[in-house]
Scaffold this active site. Structure first.
Site, PDB file in Angstrom:
ATOM      1  N   TYR A   1     -19.027  16.920 -52.088  1.00 50.14           N
ATOM      2  CA  TYR A   1     -19.971  17.968 -51.679  1.00 50.14           C
ATOM      3  C   TYR A   1     -20.856  18.439 -52.977  1.00 50.14           C
ATOM      4  CZ  TYR A   1     -17.949  18.636 -47.062  1.00 50.14           C
ATOM      5  OH  TYR A   1     -17.516  18.748 -45.912  1.00 50.14           O
TER       6      TYR A   1
ATOM      7  N   LYS B   1      -7.110   9.460 -48.854  1.00 52.57           N
ATOM      8  CA  LYS B   1      -7.419   8.256 -48.363  1.00 52.57           C
ATOM      9  C   LYS B   1      -7.215   7.085 -49.408  1.00 52.57           C
ATOM     10  CE  LYS B   1      -9.214   5.808 -44.790  1.00 52.57           C
ATOM     11  NZ  LYS B   1      -8.135   5.600 -43.654  1.00 52.57           N
TER      12      LYS B   1
ATOM     13  N   ASP C   1      -7.036  10.379 -41.839  1.00 52.94           N
ATOM     14  CA  ASP C   1      -7.253   9.785 -40.380  1.00 52.94           C
ATOM     15  C   ASP C   1      -5.576  10.081 -39.498  1.00 52.94           C
ATOM     16  OD1 ASP C   1      -6.385   7.806 -42.031  1.00 52.94           O
ATOM     17  OD2 ASP C   1      -7.154   6.170 -40.818  1.00 52.94           O
TER      18      ASP C   1
ATOM     19  N   ASP D   1     -12.246  20.599 -45.304  1.00 57.61           N
ATOM     20  CA  ASP D   1     -13.141  21.113 -44.398  1.00 57.61           C
ATOM     21  C   ASP D   1     -13.079  20.875 -43.212  1.00 57.61           C
ATOM     22  OD1 ASP D   1     -15.683  22.383 -43.451  1.00 57.61           O
ATOM     23  OD2 ASP D   1     -16.940  20.914 -44.402  1.00 57.61           O
TER      24      ASP D   1
ATOM     25  N   ASP E   1     -10.721  22.948 -39.686  1.00 58.55           N
ATOM     26  CA  ASP E   1     -11.484  23.412 -38.475  1.00 58.55           C
ATOM     27  C   ASP E   1     -10.778  22.803 -37.455  1.00 58.55           C
ATOM     28  OD1 ASP E   1     -13.466  24.803 -39.668  1.00 58.55           O
ATOM     29  OD2 ASP E   1     -15.253  23.513 -39.053  1.00 58.55           O
TER      30      ASP E   1
END
Length: 262
Positions: free
Chosen positions: A41, A91, A123, A147, A151
């Site tokens: 980001y 990852k 994942d 992030d 959620d």
């Protein structure tokens, strides 16, 4: 404020609000520690270049050893105070930055022998959160992965309106619900204020040195929910719902009653 703490837990009397089967959701209590000011980001270089079909956009995912160490320290210390289990999510099978992340977190584990460390690809972590959330105690991960996973955990807990967060740094703290401002329901008396009150309780715990007041606010929310008050987002089908103002007033009343007894 580089460390974002997002707890996601579900009460037995709110199991019906979770998107999971009750037997899967029951007992879920996970803390996601998200690195907040680095990663894809914010890293450079970034931009858009070229024209026509050759026009391309790019972002950079970058973490230094120092950045990983400071967020992992927060997570290890949180695990020490909770169930003693830390899952680092990355990852590393694809990304060099995740390999550095994993190497750094692994090297730190020797300093926290009472914490059980494991690693998981992001994942798989998303799948495991849905399949068996109770396997997790504390999750530490980078900005973009945190992030997404936080959620996801919010939905499993019944409603994003139930979840607080705390962003911590060097002498600075910001405490707020994990959700946004929800302009589509502004002024409609529909919002769930529980996450805002829970964020206040986190501020008492982490910034103001008043854990007894934090407990009072959390217990007051439990009192109100135990009495059956529900905003629309956590009400079962056919169950009566109250507005934001009524729910907030009830929590304030119960909080003050509990604080007076301290």
């Amino acid at each position: 404020m580089y460390a974002n703490l997002r707890p996601a837990a579900i009460r037995d009397d709110l199991l019906g609000a979770s998107s999971l089967k009750e037997e899967v959701a029951r007992g879920m209590d996970v803390l996601i520690v998200r690195e907040l000011i680095g990663g894809i980001y914010f890293s450079e270089p970034r931009g858009v270049e070229g024209d026509g079909d050759e026009r391309a956009a790019y972002n950079t995912m970058r973490y230094s050893v120092g950045e990983v160490r400071r967020i992992a320290k927060v997570a290890f210390e949180a695990a020490q105070k909770r169930g003693g289990r830390l899952c680092s999510v990355d990852k590393a099978n694809v990304l060099e930055v995740s390999r550095l992340w994993r190497e750094t977190v692994t090297a730190m584990a020797a300093g926290y022998p009472e914490v059980e460390l494991r690693h998981m690809y992001v994942d798989n972590a998303a799948m495991q959160l849905v399949a068996n959330p109770n396997q997790f105690d504390v999750i530490v991960t980078g900005n973009i992965f945190g992030d997404i996973l936080s959620d996801l955990a919010a939905e499993l807990a019944g409603s994003i309106g139930m979840l607080p967060s705390g962003s911590l740094g060097e002498g600075v703290g910001l405490f707020e619900p994990v959700h946004g401002s929800a302009p589509d329901i502004a002024g409609a008396d529909k919002a769930n204020p529980c996450a805002a009150f829970m964020s206040l309780s986190m501020a008492f715990d982490f910034a103001l040195g008043q854990p007894a007041l934090g407990d009072a606010v959390r217990d007051a929310i439990g009192d109100v929910l135990g009495e059956g008050l529900r905003t629309a987002d956590i009400a079962r089908p056919g169950e009566a719902a109250v507005g934001c103002a009524a729910m907030g007033a009830a929590i304030v009343k119960r909080s003050l009653q509990r604080i007076e007894r301290l």
